[in-house]
Design a protein around this motif. Structure first.
Motif, PDB file in Angstrom:
ATOM      1  N   GLY A 105      29.779  25.634 -62.801  1.00 49.00           N
ATOM      2  CA  GLY A 105      30.107  26.719 -62.354  1.00 49.00           C
ATOM      3  C   GLY A 105      29.281  28.008 -62.753  1.00 49.00           C
ATOM      4  O   GLY A 105      30.010  28.923 -62.845  1.00 49.00           O
ATOM      5  N   LEU A 106      28.218  27.985 -63.097  1.00 51.37           N
ATOM      6  CA  LEU A 106      27.421  29.083 -63.759  1.00 51.37           C
ATOM      7  C   LEU A 106      26.445  29.720 -62.713  1.00 51.37           C
ATOM      8  O   LEU A 106      25.738  30.496 -63.089  1.00 51.37           O
ATOM      9  N   ALA A 107      26.251  29.098 -61.508  1.00 49.21           N
ATOM     10  CA  ALA A 107      25.247  29.234 -60.352  1.00 49.21           C
ATOM     11  C   ALA A 107      26.002  29.475 -58.932  1.00 49.21           C
ATOM     12  O   ALA A 107      26.720  28.439 -59.016  1.00 49.21           O
ATOM     13  N   SER A 108      25.667  29.895 -58.142  1.00 47.78           N
ATOM     14  CA  SER A 108      26.295  29.823 -57.048  1.00 47.78           C
ATOM     15  C   SER A 108      26.127  28.936 -56.028  1.00 47.78           C
ATOM     16  O   SER A 108      26.682  28.959 -55.098  1.00 47.78           O
ATOM     17  N   ARG A 109      25.227  28.339 -56.221  1.00 53.82           N
ATOM     18  CA  ARG A 109      24.517  27.354 -55.384  1.00 53.82           C
ATOM     19  C   ARG A 109      23.615  26.435 -56.092  1.00 53.82           C
ATOM     20  O   ARG A 109      23.284  26.653 -57.294  1.00 53.82           O
ATOM     21  N   PRO A 110      23.586  25.184 -55.610  1.00 49.66           N
ATOM     22  CA  PRO A 110      22.968  24.025 -56.223  1.00 49.66           C
ATOM     23  C   PRO A 110      21.440  24.006 -56.019  1.00 49.66           C
ATOM     24  O   PRO A 110      20.628  23.316 -56.985  1.00 49.66           O
ATOM     25  N   THR A 111      20.953  24.232 -54.812  1.00 44.37           N
ATOM     26  CA  THR A 111      19.611  24.440 -54.624  1.00 44.37           C
ATOM     27  C   THR A 111      18.795  25.903 -54.489  1.00 44.37           C
ATOM     28  O   THR A 111      19.668  26.769 -54.050  1.00 44.37           O
ATOM     29  N   VAL A 112      17.963  25.982 -54.757  1.00 45.36           N
ATOM     30  CA  VAL A 112      17.014  27.420 -55.000  1.00 45.36           C
ATOM     31  C   VAL A 112      15.700  27.045 -54.131  1.00 45.36           C
ATOM     32  O   VAL A 112      14.991  25.836 -54.331  1.00 45.36           O
ATOM     33  N   THR A 113      15.448  28.096 -53.349  1.00 47.05           N
ATOM     34  CA  THR A 113      14.120  28.007 -52.785  1.00 47.05           C
ATOM     35  C   THR A 113      13.365  29.359 -52.778  1.00 47.05           C
ATOM     36  O   THR A 113      12.004  29.235 -52.880  1.00 47.05           O
ATOM     37  N   GLY A 114      13.741  30.619 -53.006  1.00 44.82           N
ATOM     38  CA  GLY A 114      12.953  31.751 -53.235  1.00 44.82           C
ATOM     39  C   GLY A 114      13.887  32.948 -53.400  1.00 44.82           C
ATOM     40  O   GLY A 114      15.030  32.648 -53.563  1.00 44.82           O
ATOM     41  N   ARG A 115      13.265  34.048 -53.621  1.00 40.50           N
ATOM     42  CA  ARG A 115      13.833  35.036 -54.165  1.00 40.50           C
ATOM     43  C   ARG A 115      14.984  35.602 -52.898  1.00 40.50           C
ATOM     44  O   ARG A 115      15.887  36.339 -53.332  1.00 40.50           O
ATOM     45  N   ASP A 116      15.108  35.277 -51.914  1.00 37.45           N
ATOM     46  CA  ASP A 116      15.869  35.676 -50.818  1.00 37.45           C
ATOM     47  C   ASP A 116      16.772  34.511 -50.387  1.00 37.45           C
ATOM     48  O   ASP A 116      17.558  34.744 -49.410  1.00 37.45           O
ATOM     49  N   ASP A 117      17.254  33.823 -51.339  1.00 40.20           N
ATOM     50  CA  ASP A 117      18.125  32.455 -50.926  1.00 40.20           C
ATOM     51  C   ASP A 117      19.507  32.803 -51.311  1.00 40.20           C
ATOM     52  O   ASP A 117      20.318  31.795 -51.017  1.00 40.20           O
ATOM     53  N   GLY A 118      19.803  33.947 -51.993  1.00 43.76           N
ATOM     54  CA  GLY A 118      21.216  34.333 -52.124  1.00 43.76           C
ATOM     55  C   GLY A 118      21.957  33.636 -53.515  1.00 43.76           C
ATOM     56  O   GLY A 118      22.991  33.965 -53.821  1.00 43.76           O
ATOM     57  N   LEU A 119      20.929  33.224 -54.338  1.00 41.15           N
ATOM     58  CA  LEU A 119      21.237  32.669 -55.775  1.00 41.15           C
ATOM     59  C   LEU A 119      21.846  33.722 -56.687  1.00 41.15           C
ATOM     60  O   LEU A 119      21.433  34.937 -56.720  1.00 41.15           O
ATOM     61  N   GLU A 120      23.160  33.471 -56.976  1.00 42.18           N
ATOM     62  CA  GLU A 120      23.577  34.321 -58.234  1.00 42.18           C
ATOM     63  C   GLU A 120      24.012  33.543 -59.411  1.00 42.18           C
ATOM     64  O   GLU A 120      24.425  32.281 -59.340  1.00 42.18           O
ATOM     65  N   LEU A 121      23.711  33.967 -60.667  1.00 45.30           N
ATOM     66  CA  LEU A 121      24.006  33.441 -61.577  1.00 45.30           C
ATOM     67  C   LEU A 121      25.221  34.055 -62.428  1.00 45.30           C
ATOM     68  O   LEU A 121      25.217  35.647 -62.573  1.00 45.30           O
ATOM     69  N   TYR A 122      26.365  33.500 -63.123  1.00 45.78           N
ATOM     70  CA  TYR A 122      27.583  33.946 -63.593  1.00 45.78           C
ATOM     71  C   TYR A 122      27.310  34.005 -65.201  1.00 45.78           C
ATOM     72  O   TYR A 122      27.628  32.741 -65.812  1.00 45.78           O
ATOM     73  N   GLY A 123      27.003  35.093 -65.906  1.00 40.49           N
ATOM     74  CA  GLY A 123      27.023  35.320 -67.112  1.00 40.49           C
ATOM     75  C   GLY A 123      25.763  34.465 -67.755  1.00 40.49           C
ATOM     76  O   GLY A 123      25.682  34.358 -68.923  1.00 40.49           O
ATOM     77  N   VAL A 124      24.566  34.065 -66.934  1.00 41.13           N
ATOM     78  CA  VAL A 124      23.500  33.441 -67.375  1.00 41.13           C
ATOM     79  C   VAL A 124      22.397  34.346 -67.053  1.00 41.13           C
ATOM     80  O   VAL A 124      22.284  34.675 -65.869  1.00 41.13           O
ATOM     81  N   ARG A 125      21.126  34.340 -67.919  1.00 42.13           N
ATOM     82  CA  ARG A 125      20.034  35.040 -67.544  1.00 42.13           C
ATOM     83  C   ARG A 125      18.930  34.072 -67.939  1.00 42.13           C
ATOM     84  O   ARG A 125      18.799  33.326 -69.149  1.00 42.13           O
TER      85      ARG A 125
END
Ligand code: SF4
Length: 258
Positions: A105-125
């Motif tokens: 529950g700490l990321a908005s999506r399970p797959t990542v492809t690039g800077r424009d994929d819409g990924l958000e992290l929740y409380g994590v850097r």
């Protein structure tokens, strides 16, 4: 020291915000060998990515400026972060890391492809002590030390909310402990040894007690080799990330059995 070599210390220390730090970082040219390698890799490319525009610059950390948990690797990969411009994005290691964060529950999506994929992290850097892709994934000690002020300032800016850090791999551990000292925490001497599942607590060296303590966790690196050989299983990674998230006060799904 040349003007370029002293840029991380000058520009990093003076950055007032994480966004400002990231903007300065992406212009850094302090390490001649790494600048040449990141740009050469971006020019030559891997055949599978021939049609893509590589980032080819220092890769900043990713995640909100009030993160409670930091996940710290060693350096971006030549055809991963150096291609996409985002830490742990575009290679197998990142696929596992972000899928696990999503499962918790700490990321908005399970797959990542690039800077424009819409990924958000929740409380994590997610970040690293070396921000340019090194040949053979190994920065020299000098390059590691030159890059150190960037992460030191990043952690200093995160300090009011940061409660927990997961360090991926023994090389990262060796690099990150001195940075944590620079960023304001007391690191014991001799330095605690790295191990998977190791947990240490660092007190603030100065400033308000409300700033700490900081829990630091060791975790085997999410490298393809470690995962392929079974040295690090998805369950092991999930276990450390879940414990670190709880130490940071983040909500992790109840009933997790790591
Ligand atoms: Fe600058 Fe760090 Fe890249 Fe060296 S590794 S050029 S210090 S960003």
């Amino acid at each position: 020291m040349t003007d370029a070599a002293s840029w991380p210390a000058r520009a990093g220390a003076g950055a007032p915000t994480l966004a400002g730090l990231d903007a300065r970082l992406t212009r850094c040219r302090a390490c001649p060998r790494l600048v040449a390698w990141r740009e050469e890799t971006a020019r030559v490319k891997r055949a599978a990515f021939r049609d893509q525009e590589y980032w080819g610059r220092p890769v900043p950390g990713f995640g909100p400026p009030d993160a409670a948990l930091a996940v710290v690797g060693l350096a971006p990969a030549a055809h991963g972060g150096n291609r996409t411009g985002r830490m742990f994005t575009g290679d197998r290691a990142g696929d596992l890391l972000y899928a696990t964060l999503h499962g918790l529950g700490l990321a908005s999506r399970p797959t990542v492809t690039g800077r424009d994929d819409g990924l958000e992290l929740y409380g994590v850097r997610v970040t690293a002590p070396v921000h340019c892709a090194p040949p053979d994934n190994r920065p020299t000690p000098g390059e590691r030390d030159t890059c150190r002020p960037w992460l030191a300032r990043e952690l200093e800016l995160l300090r009011p909310t940061l409660r927990s850090v997961v360090v991926l791999g023994g090389f990262g551990w060796q690099a990150v402990l001195p940075v944590l000292r620079d960023a304001g925490w007391s690191v014991p001497r001799p330095r605690p040894a790295f191990g998977h599942g190791v947990r240490i607590a660092l007190a603030p060296a100065d400033g308000p007690a409300a700033d700490g303590p900081l829990s630091v966790f060791g975790c085997y690196h999410v490298s393809q080799r470690n995962v392929f050989t079974g040295r690090l299983t998805p369950r092991m990674l999930r276990g450390v990330l879940a414990e670190a998230a709880r130490a940071a006060g983040l909500d992790v799904p109840a009933g997790e059995s790591e």
